[in-house]
Design a protein around this motif. Structure first.
Motif, PDB file in Angstrom:
ATOM      1  N   VAL A 120     -15.857  54.593  18.845  1.00  0.00           N
ATOM      2  CA  VAL A 120     -15.095  53.306  18.950  1.00  0.00           C
ATOM      3  C   VAL A 120     -14.403  52.851  17.603  1.00  0.00           C
ATOM      4  O   VAL A 120     -14.797  53.168  16.346  1.00  0.00           O
ATOM      5  N   MET A 121     -13.171  52.556  17.901  1.00  0.00           N
ATOM      6  CA  MET A 121     -12.268  52.042  16.588  1.00  0.00           C
ATOM      7  C   MET A 121     -12.233  50.467  16.696  1.00  0.00           C
ATOM      8  O   MET A 121     -12.325  49.667  17.778  1.00  0.00           O
ATOM      9  N   THR A 122     -12.589  49.573  15.412  1.00  0.00           N
ATOM     10  CA  THR A 122     -12.534  48.222  15.379  1.00  0.00           C
ATOM     11  C   THR A 122     -11.524  47.773  14.344  1.00  0.00           C
ATOM     12  O   THR A 122     -11.287  48.550  13.370  1.00  0.00           O
ATOM     13  N   HIS A 123     -11.425  46.462  14.355  1.00  0.00           N
ATOM     14  CA  HIS A 123     -10.250  46.026  13.259  1.00  0.00           C
ATOM     15  C   HIS A 123     -10.960  44.814  12.844  1.00  0.00           C
ATOM     16  O   HIS A 123     -11.450  43.976  13.687  1.00  0.00           O
ATOM     17  N   CYS A 124     -10.845  44.436  11.476  1.00  0.00           N
ATOM     18  CA  CYS A 124     -11.309  43.166  10.851  1.00  0.00           C
ATOM     19  C   CYS A 124     -12.874  43.186  10.844  1.00  0.00           C
ATOM     20  O   CYS A 124     -13.418  44.244  10.841  1.00  0.00           O
ATOM     21  N   ASN A 125     -13.182  42.040  10.861  1.00  0.00           N
ATOM     22  CA  ASN A 125     -14.695  41.976  10.762  1.00  0.00           C
ATOM     23  C   ASN A 125     -15.108  40.951  11.713  1.00  0.00           C
ATOM     24  O   ASN A 125     -15.270  39.620  11.636  1.00  0.00           O
ATOM     25  N   SER A 126     -15.354  41.519  13.216  1.00  0.00           N
ATOM     26  CA  SER A 126     -15.989  40.381  14.129  1.00  0.00           C
ATOM     27  C   SER A 126     -17.343  40.364  14.448  1.00  0.00           C
ATOM     28  O   SER A 126     -17.738  41.702  14.521  1.00  0.00           O
ATOM     29  N   GLU A 127     -17.938  39.341  14.206  1.00  0.00           N
ATOM     30  CA  GLU A 127     -19.478  39.504  14.594  1.00  0.00           C
ATOM     31  C   GLU A 127     -19.868  39.763  16.188  1.00  0.00           C
ATOM     32  O   GLU A 127     -20.531  40.665  16.415  1.00  0.00           O
ATOM     33  N   LEU A 157     -14.329  46.049   4.718  1.00  0.00           N
ATOM     34  CA  LEU A 157     -15.594  46.280   3.601  1.00  0.00           C
ATOM     35  C   LEU A 157     -16.836  45.808   4.422  1.00  0.00           C
ATOM     36  O   LEU A 157     -17.880  46.405   4.139  1.00  0.00           O
ATOM     37  N   VAL A 158     -16.790  44.529   4.688  1.00  0.00           N
ATOM     38  CA  VAL A 158     -17.818  43.854   5.187  1.00  0.00           C
ATOM     39  C   VAL A 158     -18.275  44.643   6.545  1.00  0.00           C
ATOM     40  O   VAL A 158     -19.641  44.846   6.709  1.00  0.00           O
TER      41      VAL A 158
END
Ligand code: RUB
Length: 312
Positions: A120-127, A157-158
């Motif tokens: 899975v690719m994700t971007h930013c920090n989404s709860e 980083l988060v």
């Protein structure tokens, strides 16, 4: 608490659309308990001022005005100051609880879209997006994640700390490496700050580029978003404002001062058209982006008719 929450949202110490919305609801409840007014009208005025301050902190995440609207809904019809005060406190607590439940529900629906063995690719920090990944992992699925760095504020980083703490195998990549790795990915999963009536998704800058790469590589792009991320006023044609943040986030003032012909552009979000979005996972179910109006009308309770009626 109101002033400190306003400052924390502005400085992005509280960030992410869902967390911003819950923090605003909490700050309104807290403010309602400390406001000194003895008259209902004064109290309502004070609360409206607080609501406006909160809404002005960051312009893009529509979860913020949506949450404030829900918390303030009963204040105009309250007959006494105590009724207004307790109404705000109760609706804030109801919003916070239902927001947390929405994220849990999204996690369980979203996890069904992640198969054993998926990358899975994700971007930013989404709860909301991370909740789906964590739930799939909790269910025992063997998954791997590609997480971007997210210049200039490095929210990645988060994300990698959370993934690492959960024991999920993660590759951390710079934003410009998305297309290089998209063929190793089975699914792109991101969150949203706002979703327009036409199904366009507003999320962290770089999402639209990731969506383009995913589209070209025939990788599905799924958005995890609570229903309060849908933007009601887009049914009137209002556009979602894209926040542009200070230049110093990108280039230090000392370097910038040596480059008088250079200006920095630093939009915090971009718009991914509905054509590049395969599915939106809400707490009400997984929907195609074309169903955005249904969410705005049936779930958030706004419809175009209410604006069309002649005034009496
Ligand atoms: C955060 C961001 C997140 C959405 C959704 O931007 O773009 O993807 O807000 O997050 P910023 P969540 O860091 O500028 O606030 O799912 O947590 O609501």
């Amino acid at each position: 608490m109101l002033v400190s929450t306003v400052e924390q949202i502005r400085q992005m110490e509280i960030r992410g659309a869902g967390r911003i919305a819950r923090a605003a609801a909490g700050a309104l409840a807290d403010h309602a308990t400390v406001v000194q007014s003895t008259e209902l009208n004064d109290f309502v005025g004070e609360m409206e001022q607080a609501a406006n301050l909160l809404v002005a902190t960051r312009p893009t995440a529509v979860s913020l005005p949506n949450a404030v609207h829900l918390v303030m809904a009963g204040v105009q019809t309250a007959r006494t100051l105590e009724e207004a005060r307790s109404g705000i406190i109760a609706s804030a607590s109801q919003f916070i609880t239902s927001s947390e439940q929405a994220v849990q529900r999204i996690a369980s629906i979203g996890a069904r879209h992640i198969r054993d063995g998926d990358v899975v690719m994700t971007h930013c920090n989404s709860e909301a997006a991370l909740a789906c990944i964590l739930e799939a992992h909790r269910q025992g699925k063997e998954i791997e994640v590609y997480a971007t760095e997210v210049r200039p504020r490095n929210q990645g980083l988060v994300t990698i700390r959370t993934l690492n703490d959960a024991g999920i195998r993660t590759s951390y990549i710079v934003d410009s490496a998305v297309r290089s790795f998209i063929n190793e990915v089975d699914l792109v999963l991101v969150g949203a700050d706002a979703i327009s009536v036409n199904g366009a998704v507003v999320n962290k800058i770089g999402t639209a580029q990731m969506a383009l790469a995913a589209h070209e590589a025939r990788v599905n792009l799924v958005v995890a978003a609570e229903t309060y991320k849908f933007a009601p006023l887009t049914i009137l044609g209002n556009l979602i404002e894209i926040e542009e943040r200070p230049a110093e986030e990108v280039l230090t003032a000392s370097i910038a001062s040596t480059l008088p012909h250079v200006r920095v552009r630093n939009p915090a979000f971009d718009v991914t058209p509905a054509d590049y979005v395969d599915l939106i996972i809400t707490e009400e179910g997984a929907i195609p982006p074309e169903m955005a109006y249904i969410i705005i009308r049936d779930h958030l309770g706004w419809s175009i008719e209410q604006f069309d009626r002649p005034a009496h």
